[in-house]
Design a protein around this motif. Structure first.
Motif, PDB file in Angstrom:
ATOM      1  N   TYR A  24       0.825  -1.217   0.000  1.00  0.00           N
ATOM      2  CA  TYR A  24       0.000   0.000   0.000  1.00  0.00           C
ATOM      3  C   TYR A  24       0.858   1.266   0.000  1.00  0.00           C
ATOM      4  CZ  TYR A  24      -4.297   2.623   0.799  1.00  0.00           C
ATOM      5  OH  TYR A  24      -5.366   3.472   0.660  1.00  0.00           O
ATOM      6  N   LEU A  25       2.148   1.124   0.253  1.00  0.00           N
ATOM      7  CA  LEU A  25       3.057   2.271   0.273  1.00  0.00           C
ATOM      8  C   LEU A  25       2.957   3.079  -1.008  1.00  0.00           C
ATOM      9  CD1 LEU A  25       5.342   3.935   1.530  1.00  0.00           C
ATOM     10  CD2 LEU A  25       6.949   2.286   0.551  1.00  0.00           C
ATOM     11  N   VAL A  26       2.911   2.410  -2.150  1.00  0.00           N
ATOM     12  CA  VAL A  26       2.867   3.125  -3.428  1.00  0.00           C
ATOM     13  C   VAL A  26       1.600   3.978  -3.540  1.00  0.00           C
ATOM     14  CG1 VAL A  26       1.803   1.259  -4.784  1.00  0.00           C
ATOM     15  CG2 VAL A  26       3.263   2.930  -5.895  1.00  0.00           C
ATOM     16  N   VAL A  27       0.505   3.515  -2.988  1.00  0.00           N
ATOM     17  CA  VAL A  27      -0.749   4.275  -3.036  1.00  0.00           C
ATOM     18  C   VAL A  27      -0.600   5.573  -2.254  1.00  0.00           C
ATOM     19  CG1 VAL A  27      -3.182   4.266  -2.361  1.00  0.00           C
ATOM     20  CG2 VAL A  27      -2.166   2.227  -3.396  1.00  0.00           C
ATOM     21  N   ILE A  28      -0.101   5.470  -1.027  1.00  0.00           N
ATOM     22  CA  ILE A  28       0.081   6.659  -0.189  1.00  0.00           C
ATOM     23  C   ILE A  28       1.104   7.604  -0.811  1.00  0.00           C
ATOM     24  CG2 ILE A  28       0.800   7.485   2.091  1.00  0.00           C
ATOM     25  CD1 ILE A  28      -1.737   5.938   2.313  1.00  0.00           C
ATOM     26  N   LEU A  29       2.190   7.048  -1.287  1.00  0.00           N
ATOM     27  CA  LEU A  29       3.256   7.865  -1.869  1.00  0.00           C
ATOM     28  C   LEU A  29       2.762   8.633  -3.094  1.00  0.00           C
ATOM     29  CD1 LEU A  29       6.210   8.662  -1.701  1.00  0.00           C
ATOM     30  CD2 LEU A  29       6.775   6.596  -2.943  1.00  0.00           C
ATOM     31  N   LEU A  30       2.082   7.952  -3.999  1.00  0.00           N
ATOM     32  CA  LEU A  30       1.578   8.641  -5.191  1.00  0.00           C
ATOM     33  C   LEU A  30       0.511   9.670  -4.830  1.00  0.00           C
ATOM     34  CD1 LEU A  30       1.473   5.754  -7.813  1.00  0.00           C
ATOM     35  CD2 LEU A  30       3.054   7.684  -7.720  1.00  0.00           C
ATOM     36  N   ALA A  31      -0.310   9.379  -3.828  1.00  0.00           N
ATOM     37  CA  ALA A  31      -1.321  10.353  -3.408  1.00  0.00           C
ATOM     38  C   ALA A  31      -0.669  11.629  -2.885  1.00  0.00           C
ATOM     39  CB  ALA A  31      -2.227   9.746  -2.340  1.00  0.00           C
ATOM     40  N   ARG A  32       0.526  11.514  -2.346  1.00  0.00           N
ATOM     41  CA  ARG A  32       1.246  12.683  -1.836  1.00  0.00           C
ATOM     42  C   ARG A  32       1.908  13.498  -2.944  1.00  0.00           C
ATOM     43  NH1 ARG A  32       2.659  12.707   3.785  1.00  0.00           N
ATOM     44  NH2 ARG A  32       4.461  13.983   3.232  1.00  0.00           N
TER      45      ARG A  32
END
Length: 95
Positions: A24-32
């Motif tokens: 899920y890291l990629v989801v949070i990172l891209l959302a930022r």
């Protein structure tokens, strides 16, 4: 998409969603770091979750390219002498 800061890469690691599912890291990172996506007013994890897999892969690749610490190299062969060497491709827009 903007360049990532250290906080963009560190703070999501504290998120419980990332701790329970590291993917899920990629989801949070891209959302930022995604600053604009079509006509959407804001980007959040739910928006990133709703992307098609190919679109998510594109954004991941783009993130990796713009945040890479070294310039990409391309292997080329001289058509006259056959010597192979690595060169940096010219940036779009002449940068």
């Amino acid at each position: 998409m903007r360049l990532a800061t250290a906080a963009d890469e560190i703070l999501p690691l504290k998120d419980p969603r990332v701790q329970s599912n590291p993917a899920y890291l990629v989801v949070i990172l891209l959302a930022r770091v995604v600053s604009q996506l079509g006509t959407l007013d804001s980007i959040n994890p739910k928006v990133i979750e709703g992307l098609y897999a190919a679109d998510l892969a594109y954004l991941q690749d783009f993130y990796n390219r713009i945040n890479a610490s070294e310039s990409p190299k391309v292997q080329v062969t001289c058509p006259q002498c056959g010597y192979r060497h690595a060169v940096e491709p010219e940036q779009a827009g002449g940068l």
